[in-house]
Design a protein around this motif. Structure first.
Motif, short mmCIF file in Angstrom:
data_model
loop_
_atom_site.label_atom_id
_atom_site.label_comp_id
_atom_site.label_asym_id
_atom_site.label_seq_id
_atom_site.Cartn_x
_atom_site.Cartn_y
_atom_site.Cartn_z
N PRO A 1 33.34 0.48 18.67
CA PRO A 1 34.29 0.31 19.78
C PRO A 1 33.64 0.33 21.16
CG PRO A 1 35.18 1.81 18.13
CD PRO A 1 33.76 1.54 17.74
N LYS A 2 32.59 1.14 21.34
CA LYS A 2 31.98 1.24 22.67
C LYS A 2 31.01 0.10 22.98
CE LYS A 2 32.56 6.11 23.75
NZ LYS A 2 31.93 7.32 24.33
N ILE A 3 30.77 -0.78 22.03
CA ILE A 3 29.94 -1.95 22.27
C ILE A 3 30.80 -3.21 22.22
CG2 ILE A 3 28.01 -3.35 21.41
CD1 ILE A 3 26.65 -0.76 20.56
N GLY A 4 31.47 -3.45 21.11
CA GLY A 4 32.38 -4.58 21.03
C GLY A 4 31.67 -5.90 20.79
N ALA A 5 32.44 -6.89 20.40
CA ALA A 5 31.89 -8.18 20.00
C ALA A 5 31.73 -9.16 21.16
CB ALA A 5 32.77 -8.81 18.93
N ASP A 6 32.25 -8.82 22.35
CA ASP A 6 32.24 -9.79 23.44
C ASP A 6 31.38 -9.36 24.62
OD1 ASP A 6 33.81 -7.67 24.16
OD2 ASP A 6 35.53 -8.85 24.86
N GLY A 7 30.61 -8.28 24.47
CA GLY A 7 29.79 -7.80 25.57
C GLY A 7 28.43 -8.48 25.65
N PRO A 8 27.79 -8.43 26.81
CA PRO A 8 26.48 -9.05 26.98
C PRO A 8 25.41 -8.34 26.15
CG PRO A 8 27.50 -8.53 29.10
CD PRO A 8 28.29 -7.83 28.06
N VAL A 9 24.43 -9.13 25.69
CA VAL A 9 23.33 -8.61 24.87
C VAL A 9 22.01 -9.14 25.42
CG1 VAL A 9 22.32 -8.46 22.56
CG2 VAL A 9 24.82 -8.57 22.83
N GLY A 10 21.03 -8.26 25.57
CA GLY A 10 19.70 -8.65 25.97
C GLY A 10 18.68 -8.28 24.91
N TYR A 11 17.47 -8.82 25.05
CA TYR A 11 16.37 -8.49 24.12
C TYR A 11 15.12 -8.24 24.93
CZ TYR A 11 12.96 -8.56 20.40
OH TYR A 11 11.96 -8.19 19.54
N PHE A 12 14.38 -7.16 24.57
CA PHE A 12 13.15 -6.77 25.27
C PHE A 12 12.11 -6.43 24.22
CE2 PHE A 12 11.43 -3.38 28.52
CZ PHE A 12 10.22 -4.04 28.58
N GLY A 13 11.05 -7.26 24.12
CA GLY A 13 10.00 -6.99 23.14
C GLY A 13 8.67 -7.56 23.59
N ILE A 14 7.61 -6.76 23.51
CA ILE A 14 6.25 -7.16 23.89
C ILE A 14 5.39 -7.14 22.63
CG2 ILE A 14 4.26 -6.60 25.34
CD1 ILE A 14 6.73 -7.47 26.92
N GLY A 15 4.41 -8.04 22.55
CA GLY A 15 3.53 -8.08 21.38
C GLY A 15 4.30 -8.53 20.14
N LEU A 16 4.27 -7.70 19.10
CA LEU A 16 5.06 -8.01 17.90
C LEU A 16 6.53 -8.19 18.26
CD1 LEU A 16 5.49 -8.29 14.83
CD2 LEU A 16 5.61 -5.78 14.72
N GLY A 17 6.99 -7.43 19.25
CA GLY A 17 8.37 -7.59 19.69
C GLY A 17 8.67 -8.98 20.21
N THR A 18 7.66 -9.65 20.75
CA THR A 18 7.81 -11.05 21.17
C THR A 18 7.74 -11.98 19.97
OG1 THR A 18 7.03 -10.79 23.44
CG2 THR A 18 6.62 -12.92 22.42
#
Length: 254
Positions: free
Chosen positions: A136-153
């Motif tokens: 409920p505190k995140i929900g399906a319509d909220g903005p999403v970002g991604y942050f990853g360096i190295g393997l995360g990229t």
């Protein structure tokens, strides 16, 4: 579809930390202790050989939670953290160590291995995002970002290329060999980090990957120093980047 199961919870300094599993994939969710209704979500990808609670992950999560009021989630990549290594994992790691000890190029091994991990991890991340958005505190319509360096990229770029729910991303410090096609499909705002004197990923390779992104808004952050001299203050820059893009998205969604 796997549901999210919380397995442990603790809190400190205004942040709630909850361990979870989605199927057999372990992860951790950091959230503000208060005022977190429908806040944006940032997915963090950890580096090679590290894990979901590595100090870099915990530190970046703390900045995003306390500085922006965001939720932050990390899952262990295949063969990392609390996930067992397969025979293939062991073979790839042994070959990498041998190449490093002999002073031979490591890029072909890392690129091949990371591409395999990405094949496995992208659907795991998508299933995790599905499950997180049921909260409920995140929900399906909220903005999403991604942050990853190295393997995360290496994992994050194929993920962002196919996942329309992710609307802003920070990448860096990775060879372009297996990622050029993904870069050409990424159109969301990007911040890209590069070490000018990187002894592992040549400067020209990093610049080529940055150039390949199809994003209309993309910013290159080039810092002096070698691969492992990546400065901590770039995490502060990433927080400002996500605050700018995801907070606007949250306001629009509201």
């Amino acid at each position: 579809m796997h549901s999210l199961q919380f397995t442990a919870e603790s809190s400190s300094n205004g942040t709630i930390e909850r361990d979870f599993t989605v199927g057999d994939v372990p992860g951790v969710l950091w959230s503000p202790a208060s005022g977190a209704d429908r806040a944006p979500l940032v997915l963090l990808g950890h580096g090679g050989g590290n894990h979901k609670k590595h100090p870099a992950m915990a530190g970046r999560a703390h900045l995003l939670v306390t500085g922006c009021g965001f939720h932050v989630a990390v899952i262990d990549a295949p063969g990392h953290g609390d996930r067992p290594r397969t025979a293939r994992d062991e073979q790839e790691i042994a070959e990498l160590r041998e190449a490093q000890a002999a002073g031979e190029p490591e890029a072909p091994i890392v690129v091949r291995y990371n591409a395999r991990l990405a094949e496995l991890a992208v659907p795991e991340w998508q299933a995790t995002l599905d499950a997180l958005q049921q909260l409920p505190k995140i929900g399906a319509d909220g903005p999403v970002g991604y942050f990853g360096i190295g393997l995360g990229t290496a994992i994050g770029m194929p993920l962002v290329a196919v996942e329309p729910r992710i609307t802003a991303a920070v990448f860096g410090l990775m060879w372009p060999d297996a990622l050029m096609e993904a870069a050409k499909r990424i159109t969301v705002p990007i911040e890209f980090d590069l070490q000018w004197d990187d002894e592992r990923v040549p400067r020209e390779a990093g610049l080529a990957l940055f150039d390949a992104f199809a994003s209309k808004e993309k910013t290159l952050h080039a810092n002096a120093g070698r691969h492992f001299d990546f400065p901590r203050f770039e995490a502060d820059s990433a927080v400002r980047f996500f605050a700018r893009h995801l907070s606007q998205g949250a306001t629009s969604a509201a």
